[in-house]
Design a protein around this motif. Structure first.
Motif, PDB file in Angstrom:
ATOM      1  N   LYS A  29       0.816  -1.227   0.000  1.00  0.00           N
ATOM      2  CA  LYS A  29       0.000   0.000   0.000  1.00  0.00           C
ATOM      3  C   LYS A  29       0.846   1.271   0.000  1.00  0.00           C
ATOM      4  CE  LYS A  29      -4.137  -1.972   1.116  1.00  0.00           C
ATOM      5  NZ  LYS A  29      -5.446  -1.904   0.901  1.00  0.00           N
ATOM      6  N   GLN A  30       2.117   1.123  -0.332  1.00  0.00           N
ATOM      7  CA  GLN A  30       2.944   2.334  -0.375  1.00  0.00           C
ATOM      8  C   GLN A  30       2.527   3.162  -1.593  1.00  0.00           C
ATOM      9  OE1 GLN A  30       7.103   1.466  -0.855  1.00  0.00           O
ATOM     10  NE2 GLN A  30       7.530   3.529  -1.590  1.00  0.00           N
ATOM     11  N   GLY A  31       2.334   4.460  -1.371  1.00  0.00           N
ATOM     12  CA  GLY A  31       1.934   5.323  -2.487  1.00  0.00           C
ATOM     13  C   GLY A  31       3.141   5.722  -3.306  1.00  0.00           C
ATOM     14  N   GLY A  32       2.945   6.694  -4.183  1.00  0.00           N
ATOM     15  CA  GLY A  32       4.063   7.251  -4.950  1.00  0.00           C
ATOM     16  C   GLY A  32       4.718   6.276  -5.886  1.00  0.00           C
ATOM     17  N   CYS A  33       3.901   5.439  -6.527  1.00  0.00           N
ATOM     18  CA  CYS A  33       4.502   4.430  -7.386  1.00  0.00           C
ATOM     19  C   CYS A  33       4.551   4.883  -8.838  1.00  0.00           C
ATOM     20  CB  CYS A  33       3.723   3.138  -7.282  1.00  0.00           C
ATOM     21  SG  CYS A  33       2.009   3.421  -7.682  1.00  0.00           S
ATOM     22  N   VAL A  34       4.324   6.164  -9.066  1.00  0.00           N
ATOM     23  CA  VAL A  34       4.344   6.649 -10.451  1.00  0.00           C
ATOM     24  C   VAL A  34       5.522   7.609 -10.633  1.00  0.00           C
ATOM     25  CG1 VAL A  34       3.020   7.778 -12.263  1.00  0.00           C
ATOM     26  CG2 VAL A  34       1.821   6.509 -10.483  1.00  0.00           C
ATOM     27  N   LEU A  35       6.259   7.402 -11.716  1.00  0.00           N
ATOM     28  CA  LEU A  35       7.416   8.254 -12.008  1.00  0.00           C
ATOM     29  C   LEU A  35       7.219   8.892 -13.370  1.00  0.00           C
ATOM     30  CD1 LEU A  35      10.397   9.200 -11.518  1.00  0.00           C
ATOM     31  CD2 LEU A  35      11.121   7.095 -12.635  1.00  0.00           C
ATOM     32  N   LEU A  36       7.572  10.158 -13.439  1.00  0.00           N
ATOM     33  CA  LEU A  36       7.467  10.878 -14.697  1.00  0.00           C
ATOM     34  C   LEU A  36       8.878  11.247 -15.128  1.00  0.00           C
ATOM     35  CD1 LEU A  36       5.373  12.151 -16.525  1.00  0.00           C
ATOM     36  CD2 LEU A  36       5.334  14.137 -15.032  1.00  0.00           C
ATOM     37  N   LEU A  37       9.290  10.757 -16.301  1.00  0.00           N
ATOM     38  CA  LEU A  37      10.610  11.141 -16.819  1.00  0.00           C
ATOM     39  C   LEU A  37      10.405  12.177 -17.897  1.00  0.00           C
ATOM     40  CD1 LEU A  37      12.687   7.853 -17.237  1.00  0.00           C
ATOM     41  CD2 LEU A  37      12.703   9.487 -15.369  1.00  0.00           C
ATOM     42  N   THR A  38      10.999  13.333 -17.730  1.00  0.00           N
ATOM     43  CA  THR A  38      10.836  14.375 -18.741  1.00  0.00           C
ATOM     44  C   THR A  38      12.212  14.774 -19.255  1.00  0.00           C
ATOM     45  OG1 THR A  38      11.014  16.146 -17.138  1.00  0.00           O
ATOM     46  CG2 THR A  38       8.822  15.289 -17.533  1.00  0.00           C
ATOM     47  N   GLY A  39      12.203  15.586 -20.307  1.00  0.00           N
ATOM     48  CA  GLY A  39      13.462  16.048 -20.900  1.00  0.00           C
ATOM     49  C   GLY A  39      13.330  16.071 -22.403  1.00  0.00           C
ATOM     50  N   PRO A  40      14.291  16.664 -23.081  1.00  0.00           N
ATOM     51  CA  PRO A  40      14.191  16.775 -24.538  1.00  0.00           C
ATOM     52  C   PRO A  40      14.215  15.410 -25.232  1.00  0.00           C
ATOM     53  CG  PRO A  40      16.282  17.644 -23.738  1.00  0.00           C
ATOM     54  CD  PRO A  40      15.498  17.279 -22.537  1.00  0.00           C
ATOM     55  N   ALA A  41      13.697  15.376 -26.432  1.00  0.00           N
ATOM     56  CA  ALA A  41      13.674  14.115 -27.184  1.00  0.00           C
ATOM     57  C   ALA A  41      15.104  13.640 -27.439  1.00  0.00           C
ATOM     58  CB  ALA A  41      12.952  14.334 -28.509  1.00  0.00           C
ATOM     59  N   GLY A  42      15.265  12.322 -27.383  1.00  0.00           N
ATOM     60  CA  GLY A  42      16.553  11.737 -27.741  1.00  0.00           C
ATOM     61  C   GLY A  42      17.663  11.970 -26.736  1.00  0.00           C
ATOM     62  N   CYS A  43      17.314  12.286 -25.498  1.00  0.00           N
ATOM     63  CA  CYS A  43      18.400  12.504 -24.529  1.00  0.00           C
ATOM     64  C   CYS A  43      18.671  11.233 -23.728  1.00  0.00           C
ATOM     65  CB  CYS A  43      18.082  13.679 -23.607  1.00  0.00           C
ATOM     66  SG  CYS A  43      16.709  13.366 -22.502  1.00  0.00           S
ATOM     67  N   GLY A  44      18.019  10.142 -24.086  1.00  0.00           N
ATOM     68  CA  GLY A  44      18.364   8.854 -23.485  1.00  0.00           C
ATOM     69  C   GLY A  44      17.476   8.413 -22.333  1.00  0.00           C
ATOM     70  N   LYS A  45      16.263   8.938 -22.260  1.00  0.00           N
ATOM     71  CA  LYS A  45      15.370   8.555 -21.162  1.00  0.00           C
ATOM     72  C   LYS A  45      15.015   7.069 -21.281  1.00  0.00           C
ATOM     73  CE  LYS A  45      12.356  11.779 -22.375  1.00  0.00           C
ATOM     74  NZ  LYS A  45      13.060  12.499 -23.439  1.00  0.00           N
ATOM     75  N   THR A  46      14.568   6.697 -22.479  1.00  0.00           N
ATOM     76  CA  THR A  46      14.154   5.301 -22.663  1.00  0.00           C
ATOM     77  C   THR A  46      15.341   4.366 -22.535  1.00  0.00           C
ATOM     78  OG1 THR A  46      12.690   6.238 -24.318  1.00  0.00           O
ATOM     79  CG2 THR A  46      12.733   3.858 -24.161  1.00  0.00           C
ATOM     80  N   ALA A  47      16.455   4.774 -23.125  1.00  0.00           N
ATOM     81  CA  ALA A  47      17.645   3.921 -23.062  1.00  0.00           C
ATOM     82  C   ALA A  47      18.034   3.696 -21.601  1.00  0.00           C
ATOM     83  CB  ALA A  47      18.791   4.574 -23.836  1.00  0.00           C
ATOM     84  N   THR A  48      17.927   4.737 -20.779  1.00  0.00           N
ATOM     85  CA  THR A  48      18.278   4.608 -19.363  1.00  0.00           C
ATOM     86  C   THR A  48      17.366   3.591 -18.663  1.00  0.00           C
ATOM     87  OG1 THR A  48      18.967   6.908 -19.346  1.00  0.00           O
ATOM     88  CG2 THR A  48      18.560   5.914 -17.209  1.00  0.00           C
ATOM     89  N   ILE A  49      16.085   3.704 -18.906  1.00  0.00           N
ATOM     90  CA  ILE A  49      15.146   2.768 -18.269  1.00  0.00           C
ATOM     91  C   ILE A  49      15.440   1.336 -18.716  1.00  0.00           C
ATOM     92  CG2 ILE A  49      12.705   2.017 -18.319  1.00  0.00           C
ATOM     93  CD1 ILE A  49      13.092   4.250 -16.410  1.00  0.00           C
ATOM     94  N   GLN A  50      15.700   1.183 -20.004  1.00  0.00           N
ATOM     95  CA  GLN A  50      15.929  -0.181 -20.495  1.00  0.00           C
ATOM     96  C   GLN A  50      17.174  -0.802 -19.866  1.00  0.00           C
ATOM     97  OE1 GLN A  50      15.759   0.632 -24.643  1.00  0.00           O
ATOM     98  NE2 GLN A  50      13.609   0.037 -24.817  1.00  0.00           N
TER      99      GLN A  50
END
Ligand SMILES: Nc1ncnc2c1ncn2[C@@H]1O[C@H](COP(=O)(O)OP(=O)(O)OP(=O)(O)O)[C@@H](O)[C@H]1O
Length: 672
Positions: free
Chosen positions: A121-142
């Motif tokens: 029941k811990q809250g805060g389970c949502v994360l928002l990653l923002t930043g310019p396109a192509g700066c490696g957000k998805t690559a980092t998560i993967q």
């Protein structure tokens, strides 16, 4: 390799020959069964909750061969030749990532906390990653998911909504009729996906280990419906958070109008209510980018000398500069630039006279300013180098210069020597253009902020004259000439402000200023308040048949002097607010609102009018049908209580004090 091959291969998912690539799909399904996959994709596209049809995702090109550790060995020579370099050289470890180490750590800590140390029941389970396109957000998560042994279940907007009404009824749980739009259906599918992904463990695919059933849900493709109706997303998220069993990560890239998508989909109240964490990525730093480009260029040059040019260092630096911190764009450009095919075709079509990319890059490249001047080169394969207003203003106000040697200085006659300046490192007109701001609005910002950066009052006088001239140029010209005049206007205002500031005339005297915050123009607030006052004066004192200006500057100040002006409550309040202004002892200054880095620059209320701020207030007035019901703009302070101005507006600070201190006392006149 010919160009069409290259394209087709990049889009092979789309043409049906590709694979279903996802970080959770076993390698076996990756190659060699295209027909089956195609069929399966088609089927899956209609299956609610399916995250495996990434082949149909908008990221299909960049993910066409991802996540398979030994995929390289499986490719034959020709295939690897044709493979997009963003995929071929995709990062495999955290060290490979061209992302700031601090950001990687932040994301890793968040993931660990919400996956491994998660309380029920811990809250805060949502994360928002923002930043310019192509700066490696998805690559980092993967990569982090791989390192932590966490599976990624990703939502992809289905492009084919050929499900039956029955399907829709099952998903949405109510009787759907023919009025359901595909976008609504998409949102319903999304909701279903999220609830199922949260509730059930992922199906174990052949070859996958059963040891770890930890997973995270990744959303990069946002159903369109949510942009139209963000509250439907919020409702789904509320439900998800109540029952969440695994973390949910949204990746939202910035766009040119700042972080408006983020603010639309995740307004402050929702972030607070659902305890959503935000981690903002920055554009990839030039040094990191250079490392990656160098590595790729060297590897390719060693591997494939006959087919590829090896761009020199200057060329790589230019590529870096042109891609605005977008590593995907930089690598794609590098691949294009390195292709001999590409250059020979260019040569044939005689579009370019230089023979090699290096030669092309090196065209009259000698000084830093020359490099900047020749930005046209970067347009080939380079990314649209839009800049946020915050940075654009900074570039004008800080106006970096390059020292000139004595011989390079233009020989000015003695009476003009005071105008001698070092060479500017920017083109002010380019900066304004890249800020995507109308000239008038840009001038407003400049006007609001320039004084803080001046040290000499004579300089301020000169700059303000230039701004006045710019203002005239921005006046109400006819529609066809307005755009041209705006360009002249911003040229005069920006160059005028830059030139007037003698404390920043030379490269050697530019330090020491430090960071100073930039602010939003008071104009937006003052102009709307003026319009409101005009309307209020007209309606409250209509019996006088005077113009609003005359009412406010002549009649109301007069009435304010009368102890008993025979007015009703609303009129008295208005007289107090407007008619007594000159009598106030302390003329209150408005508290300024700071301009943040990615702020789109135009207050939310005025978006849509930004093309011509001079018309904004008039337009707002016309739009206003019922001023008391209309909560878009602040009512005049006599018609509202206290400080409930929208937070995007400057707040009056001293008005109330002045009011309290004022000894003038107007009594209500009771006509009965
Ligand atoms: N060293 C590197 N660091 C990060 N990404 C790299 C690197 N080398 C190659 N790449 C590739 O660059 C691309 C980075 O895009 P990514 O999808 O991670 O960006 P993003 O920030 O999620 O932006 P978008 O929202 O546009 O997808 C990926 O295809 C990745 O494989």
């Amino acid at each position: 390799m010919n160009a069409s091959d290259w394209l087709v291969r990049s889009f092979d998912d789309f043409f049906g020959s590709g694979d279903i690539s996802s970080s959770v799909i076993p390698e076996k399904s990756h190659k060699g069964n295209s027909g089956r996959n195609h069929q399966r994709k088609k089927d899956l596209s209609a299956v609610p909750g399916c995250s495996k049809n990434k082949g149909l995702s908008r990221k299909r090109a960049k993910l066409s061969s991802v996540d398979l550790p030994c995929n390289k060995s499986r490719l034959n020579w020709n295939q690897s030749q044709d493979e997009p370099w963003v995929d071929k050289y995709k990062p495999e470890t955290q060290n490979d990532l061209a992302v700031q180490k601090k950001k990687i750590e932040e994301v890793e800590t968040w993931l660990k906390m919400h996956i491994f140390q998660r309380q029920p029941k811990q809250g805060g389970c949502v994360l928002l990653l923002t930043g310019p396109a192509g700066c490696g957000k998805t690559a980092t998560i993967q990569i982090l998911a791989k390192d932590l042994g966490v599976q990624v279940q990703e939502w992809t907007n289905p492009i084919s909504l050929d499900f039956t009404k029955e399907d829709l009824r099952n998903i949405s749980g109510h009787n759907s009729n023919s009025h359901a739009f595909p976008s609504q259906a998409q949102a319903a599918l999304f909701q279903d996906f999220l609830l199922r992904a949260n509730k059930y463990n992922k199906l174990q695919m052949l070859g996958e280990s059963s040891e770890n059933d930890k997973k995270l849900i990744l959303i990069e493709d946002m159903p369109n419906q949510f942009y139209r109706d963000p509250s439907s997303l919020h409702e789904i998220l509320r439900r998800f958070v109540r029952t969440s069993r695994c973390p949910l990560i949204f990746i939202i890239s910035d766009n040119f109008s700042g972080d408006s998508n983020q603010r639309l989909l995740f307004p402050k109240e929702i972030l607070e209510e659902l305890c959503i964490s935000i981690i903002s990525f920055k554009p990839v730093a030039p040094t990191n980018m250079m490392k990656v480009l160098n590595r790729i260029a060297t590897a390719e040059a060693n591997m494939n000398r006959e087919k590829n040019y090896a761009p020199d260092r200057t060329s790589l630096e230019l590529l870096c500069r042109g891609c605005s911190g977008d590593i995907r764009s930089a690598i794609n450009s590098l691949q294009f630039f390195s292709m001999k095919d590409f250059w020979s075709r260019k040569k044939k079509s005689s579009m370019l006279k230089s023979e090699t990319p290096a030669a092309m890059f090196n065209l009259k490249k000698k000084t830093k300013s020359d490099i900047l001047e020749d930005q046209a080169i970067q347009a080939i394969g380079g990314k649209d180098a839009s800049i946020f207003l915050f940075h654009a203003l900074g570039k004008i106000i800080y106006c970096k210069r390059e020292p000139l040697s004595e011989s390079e200085f233009p020989q000015l006659p003695s009476h003009l020597l005071e105008h001698r300046r070092d060479m500017l490192l920017i083109h002010p007109e380019d900066i304004v253009e890249k800020s995507h701001m109308s000239g008038t609005v840009f001038n407003l910002y400049l006007h609001q902020n320039y004084v803080e950066f001046f040290t000499d009052i004579d300089d301020v006088v000169r700059a303000s004259e230039y701004l006045s001239t710019a203002d005239v140029l921005c006046a109400n010209w006819n529609v066809s000439s307005r755009l041209v005049m705006e360009e002249y206007s911003t040229s005069v205002s920006t160059r005028g402000v830059i030139h007037s500031n003698t404390s920043r005339a030379f490269a050697h005297c530019q330090g020491g200023m430090g960071f100073r915050p930039l602010h939003k123009p008071q104009w937006f607030f003052i102009s709307s308040k003026y319009q409101e006052n005009c309307a209020a004066a007209k309606s409250l004192f209509s019996s006088f048949c005077l113009s609003p200006e005359c009412l406010q500057t002549e009649l109301l100040p007069y009435l304010a002097k009368l102890a008993n002006p025979m007015r009703n409550e609303a009129q008295i309040a208005f007289i107090q607010d407007v008619g007594r202004l000159p009598l106030k002892r302390h003329f209150g200054r408005l508290k300024l609102e700071t301009l943040t880095e990615k702020d789109p620059g135009v207050p939310d209320l005025l978006v849509g009018y930004e093309e011509d701020p001079a018309e904004v207030a008039v337009q707002m007035e016309e739009n206003r049908t019922n001023e008391n019901d209309w909560d878009g703009l602040p009512l005049s302070s006599s018609q509202r209580s206290g400080s409930d101005l929208p937070c995007s507006q400057p707040q009056p600070v001293a008005a109330q004090v002045a009011m309290d201190e004022d000894e003038l006392n107007i009594e209500e006149y009771d006509s009965d």
